[in-house]
Design an enzyme around this catalytic site. Structure first.
Site, short mmCIF file in Angstrom:
data_model
loop_
_atom_site.label_atom_id
_atom_site.label_comp_id
_atom_site.label_asym_id
_atom_site.label_seq_id
_atom_site.Cartn_x
_atom_site.Cartn_y
_atom_site.Cartn_z
N ASP A 206 4.67 14.93 -36.40
CA ASP A 206 3.77 13.81 -36.66
C ASP A 206 4.20 12.94 -37.82
O ASP A 206 3.58 11.91 -38.10
CB ASP A 206 2.35 14.34 -36.94
CG ASP A 206 2.26 15.03 -38.30
OD1 ASP A 206 3.26 15.65 -38.72
OD2 ASP A 206 1.19 14.95 -38.93
N CYS B 55 6.62 -0.07 1.19
CA CYS B 55 6.40 -1.52 1.03
C CYS B 55 7.12 -2.03 -0.22
O CYS B 55 7.75 -3.09 -0.20
CB CYS B 55 4.91 -1.81 0.90
SG CYS B 55 3.94 -1.44 2.37
N CYS C 175 10.06 7.77 11.02
CA CYS C 175 9.59 6.85 9.97
C CYS C 175 9.54 7.58 8.64
O CYS C 175 8.92 8.64 8.53
CB CYS C 175 8.21 6.29 10.33
SG CYS C 175 8.21 5.21 11.76
N ASP D 111 0.79 -1.22 0.00
CA ASP D 111 0.00 0.00 0.00
C ASP D 111 0.83 1.28 0.00
O ASP D 111 0.27 2.37 0.06
CB ASP D 111 -0.95 0.02 1.20
CG ASP D 111 -0.23 -0.17 2.52
OD1 ASP D 111 0.99 0.05 2.55
OD2 ASP D 111 -0.88 -0.54 3.51
N CYS D 112 2.14 1.18 -0.03
CA CYS D 112 2.92 2.41 -0.10
C CYS D 112 4.27 2.12 -0.75
O CYS D 112 4.67 0.97 -0.92
CB CYS D 112 3.13 3.02 1.29
SG CYS D 112 4.29 2.10 2.34
N THR E 37 2.94 21.11 -40.87
CA THR E 37 1.85 20.32 -41.47
C THR E 37 1.43 19.16 -40.58
O THR E 37 2.26 18.31 -40.22
CB THR E 37 2.27 19.80 -42.85
OG1 THR E 37 2.68 20.89 -43.66
CG2 THR E 37 1.12 19.08 -43.52
N ASP F 187 6.67 21.13 -35.89
CA ASP F 187 6.49 20.91 -37.31
C ASP F 187 5.20 21.64 -37.70
O ASP F 187 4.33 21.87 -36.85
CB ASP F 187 6.37 19.41 -37.60
CG ASP F 187 5.95 19.13 -39.03
OD1 ASP F 187 6.61 19.66 -39.95
OD2 ASP F 187 4.96 18.41 -39.22
N ASP G 45 3.53 11.18 12.18
CA ASP G 45 4.09 10.45 11.02
C ASP G 45 2.98 9.98 10.09
O ASP G 45 3.03 10.19 8.88
CB ASP G 45 4.90 9.26 11.51
CG ASP G 45 5.37 8.39 10.36
OD1 ASP G 45 6.21 8.86 9.57
OD2 ASP G 45 4.86 7.26 10.22
N CYS H 123 8.03 7.05 5.79
CA CYS H 123 6.95 6.76 4.85
C CYS H 123 6.53 7.97 4.03
O CYS H 123 6.43 7.92 2.81
CB CYS H 123 5.73 6.21 5.60
SG CYS H 123 6.01 4.61 6.35
#
Length: 746
Positions: free
Chosen positions: A637, A19, A397, A15-16, A443, A441, A723, A399
């Site tokens: 392009d 981890c 910490c 979850d972070c 065109t 560019d 924290d 985190c």
């Protein structure tokens, strides 16, 4: 030659970014693992393992022991020469975000108070699967501990200790496993030391509170991280789950999208989304491509016109012939590109990761010094200063600091994808905001890329006659000029005549017999060289050319009877977008192969320098020269733009451009809009400002609480709240980028 196996896993419970870092370090410490990389945003682990090694089994068991679950996808075998870097497994499992539901720390597997075989608990399986369930249980336990303490301080303290150890168990186990592979300075290690230390000095109630706050904070962290990831799911929702295939016998069968192969005929009913990239085999309809191209009005498409997956057939029944595999469509390629970009690391992210490796042991050292030096040197109370040292460990910490950059980068890339801006890597998002010059560019980039009739000028007959015979001669031609003349004639409801002996004359034009008279459509240069124009006619044509128009002369029986002027118009947002760039401090230049007169005329009113009549090598030289002193982006392009795009600090391709340009570029503008260039730069700058804010919040809060702790102004539970609070604030701040809606129409 060494055989390498590449294993790809989806990670459940990550979850972070901290981890992700733990998993990566853990895997790289295992013997037999050549390289392990974790893509936090997509919850993906890719591991390169020597063939014959059982490192994958150790890895799977070890990662589960630190609180995560791995879901394995297919491994790939790659023959690799010694001392060379192997390549990544690009066959990522598609839509991994939809397959995996992320939960924090895999708590339903880790905590001892959720036994799998208990009949009573099995009745509450829904609660067990809820990530808040362990926290609710601990909170109830904390309330009971308070009640027990009100009757007996001794038994109350015992209750707090039991509660702390119960919640600390999975955290301490993870810290132990990480320490075994050499990762001593994890958040779990700091938590374990602080909680055990708090119990030892008689602050068990605070230790229990800290564990609960830590779990609440980590769970909220997981939610906000998932919220930051979820934006890409909007792209996947553009595709239907299945399609109706028509076989050779005309029978219809409902199939999954991934079963479609090139050549299959797919039925699309009015109002339905088109499931594949392909060509219209039969039928016609107005196609709504607004979510992909930004074009608000549906486009009328008929047989042989191309369509893309995710667009909507608004009013017509269509049969589409697939030109790609079902899983290889525009939407899936967009999703893959965004996932890979979110998983990449910018320069800022790498710097933060390096800093965090020094930062955490430094905080541990400060905590030890605060706990030891005052009692030893100044004879202050040991308990009080050990308490402060433990508080510092929790404050330290990392985190919030670690997640400050990847959360912002991920949100920025997702916000860009919603605007039709596909950024291939995090470094490109970081760098585009620093450019001082953008080269365009002309065109197809600044202009629409196709000719449109502006005026029909007649020397003898009326204008409709000139247009009619010109359209008749050009009816079977595929030249862009011919298509423009035919389209204009159709708009005017002018029907073509019968023609014979039609010819295409390479380098000259086209000819045919109309009413038994020879009609020639050619360039003014050819007509002038062959004395087919009078002096007055030449002056009229030159005046039109000086306005940036392309001219086609109409010759009847070797006499000029009129001419048609055409132009490739500027995109509606070109002028306002270049003006906006100037306000942002970004200079615009135009590099084009067109004639100088035409280029200057078409770019009149644009606030940009113009260099015309350039070959591809000349464009490349211009970019290389500017890049020596400035940060430059090249927007193009075509195939001829690819070398310049590759040479620029940042290459940007318009989505309707050639495959070469798109493959070379780092940023792709799917909506083909110049405004998107401005939005990309603006979003980049907002993202970098967001990162600076996040770093300031994470370090600033820690500095304040560090000072307050040393002077005795905080408690352990305040430290963990600070924290966790910083981590949540940083993540929520990054999520704000998802609200970016682009610049307003000007």
């Amino acid at each position: 030659m060494i055989n390498i196996k590449i294993f790809s896993y989806l990670i459940k419970g990550m979850d972070c970014a901290g981890c992700a870092n733990k998993i990566e370090i853990f895997c790289n410490k295992i013997k037999g693992v050549q390289k392990a990389e974790v893509d936090f945003t997509n919850a993906l682990l890719i591991v390169h393992i020597n063939e014959g090694s059982n490192a994958n089994l150790k890895l799977e068991k070890g990662i589960q022991s630190i609180g995560f679950q791995l879901i394995k996808s297919e491994s790939l075998e790659i023959k690799k020469e010694e001392n060379k870097t192997c390549c990544h497994n690009t066959n990522k499992e598609e839509n991994s975000l939809d397959i995996i539901e992320h939960t924090h720390n895999n708590q339903k597997f880790s905590h001892p108070f959720t036994p799998k075989n208990n009949t009573l608990f099995s009745r509450f399986k829904i609660l067990q699967n809820n990530i808040w369930f362990p926290i609710v249980i601990l909170c109830i336990g904390f309330v009971f501990s308070i009640l027990i303490e009100s009757f007996s301080e001794k038994y109350g303290m015992t209750a707090y200790i039991i509660l702390t150890l119960l919640g600390l168990f999975p955290v301490a186990r993870k810290a132990f496993v990480m320490a075994k592979v050499g990762y001593l300075f994890s958040v779990e290690t700091l938590m374990t030391i602080s909680a055990v230390g708090a119990i030892a000095i008689g602050a068990a109630e605070e230790a229990a509170a800290v564990i609960i706050l830590f779990m609440i904070g980590e769970t909220i962290e997981g939610y906000t991280a998932r919220r930051a990831r979820s934006g890409i799911q909007a792209l996947a929702s553009l595709l239907p789950a299945d399609a109706l295939r028509i076989d050779n016998n005309g029978e219809k069968k409902n199939i999954q999208i991934h079963e479609i192969i090139p050549g299959d005929l797919i039925e699309v009913k009015p109002g339905s989304r088109i499931p594949i990239d392909g060509l219209i085999h039969s039928g016609s309809s107005f196609i709504d491509e607004s979510l992909l191209t930004g074009e608000s009005l549906p486009t009328n498409k008929k047989v042989k016109d191309s369509v893309v997956a995710g667009s909507i057939s608004t009013d017509g029944y269509l049969i589409i012939q697939a030109t790609r595999q079902g899983g290889d469509n525009t939407i899936q390629r967009m999703i893959k590109m965004v996932e890979e970009a979110q998983g990449s690391k910018s320069r800022s992210m790498r710097s933060i990761e390096k800093f965090s490796r020094v930062y955490t042991p430094l905080i541990l050292l400060i905590g030890v010094l605060v706990a030891v030096i005052p009692p030893l040197i100044f004879s202050y109370p040991w308990i009080e200063w050990i308490y402060r040292g433990l508080t510092i460990l929790l404050i330290g910490c990392p985190c919030a600091l670690v997640i400050s950059t990847p959360s912002a980068i991920s949100s920025g890339i997702t916000a860009a994808s919603k605007l039709g801006i596909l950024i291939k890597n995090a470094g490109a998002l970081e760098l585009i905001g620093k450019v001082t010059t953008v080269a365009f560019d002309k065109t197809g980039t600044l202009t629409n890329g196709f000719l449109k009739v502006q005026t029909v000028h007649s020397f003898i007959h009326d204008e409709n006659y000139i247009l009619q015979i010109a359209a008749t001669v050009e009816e079977k031609s595929t030249h862009p000029l011919a298509k423009a003349i035919l389209a204009y004639a159709q708009d005017k409801n002018i029907k073509t005549l019968e023609a014979t002996n039609g010819k295409t004359l390479p380098g000259i034009g086209a000819s045919a017999l109309v009413y038994d008279k020879e009609i020639l459509i050619c360039s003014p240069t050819y007509a002038k060289e062959n004395a087919l124009l009078s002096h007055e006619q030449i002056l009229l044509i030159q005046k039109s050319q000086s306005e940036g128009k392309t001219v086609a002369t109409v010759i009847q029986e070797k006499n000029a009877i009129g001419f048609i002027s055409l132009t490739d118009e500027l995109k509606p947002d070109a002028k306002s977008s270049l003006a906006k760039l100037k306000k942002m401090g970004v200079k615009s230049i135009i590099l084009t192969g067109d004639h100088a007169i035409s280029a200057n005329a078409i770019a009149a009113g644009l606030d940009a320098e113009i260099s015309a009549e350039l070959l591809p090598k000349d464009k490349l030289s211009h970019i290389q020269s500017i890049a020596k002193t400035e940060k430059i982006a090249m927007v193009g392009d075509g195939i001829n733009d690819a070398p310049a795009i590759a040479a620029a600090d940042i290459g940007i391709a318009m989505g309707k451009g050639t495959d070469v340009a798109v493959d070379t570029a780092q940023i792709i503008i799917a909506r083909n809009s110049i405004k998107s260039i401005v939005e990309t730069i603006e979003l980049s700058r907002k993202t970098m400002n967001n990162i600076k804010q996040n770093i300031s919040i994470s370090i600033g809060l820690k500095a304040i609480f560090l000072f307050l702790t040393i002077v005795g102004g905080t408690q352990i539970w305040m430290a963990i709240l600070a924290d966790t609070g910083a981590t949540v604030i940083v993540t929520l701040n990054a999520i704000r980028l998802l609200r970016y809606k682009g610049i307003k129409n000007q």
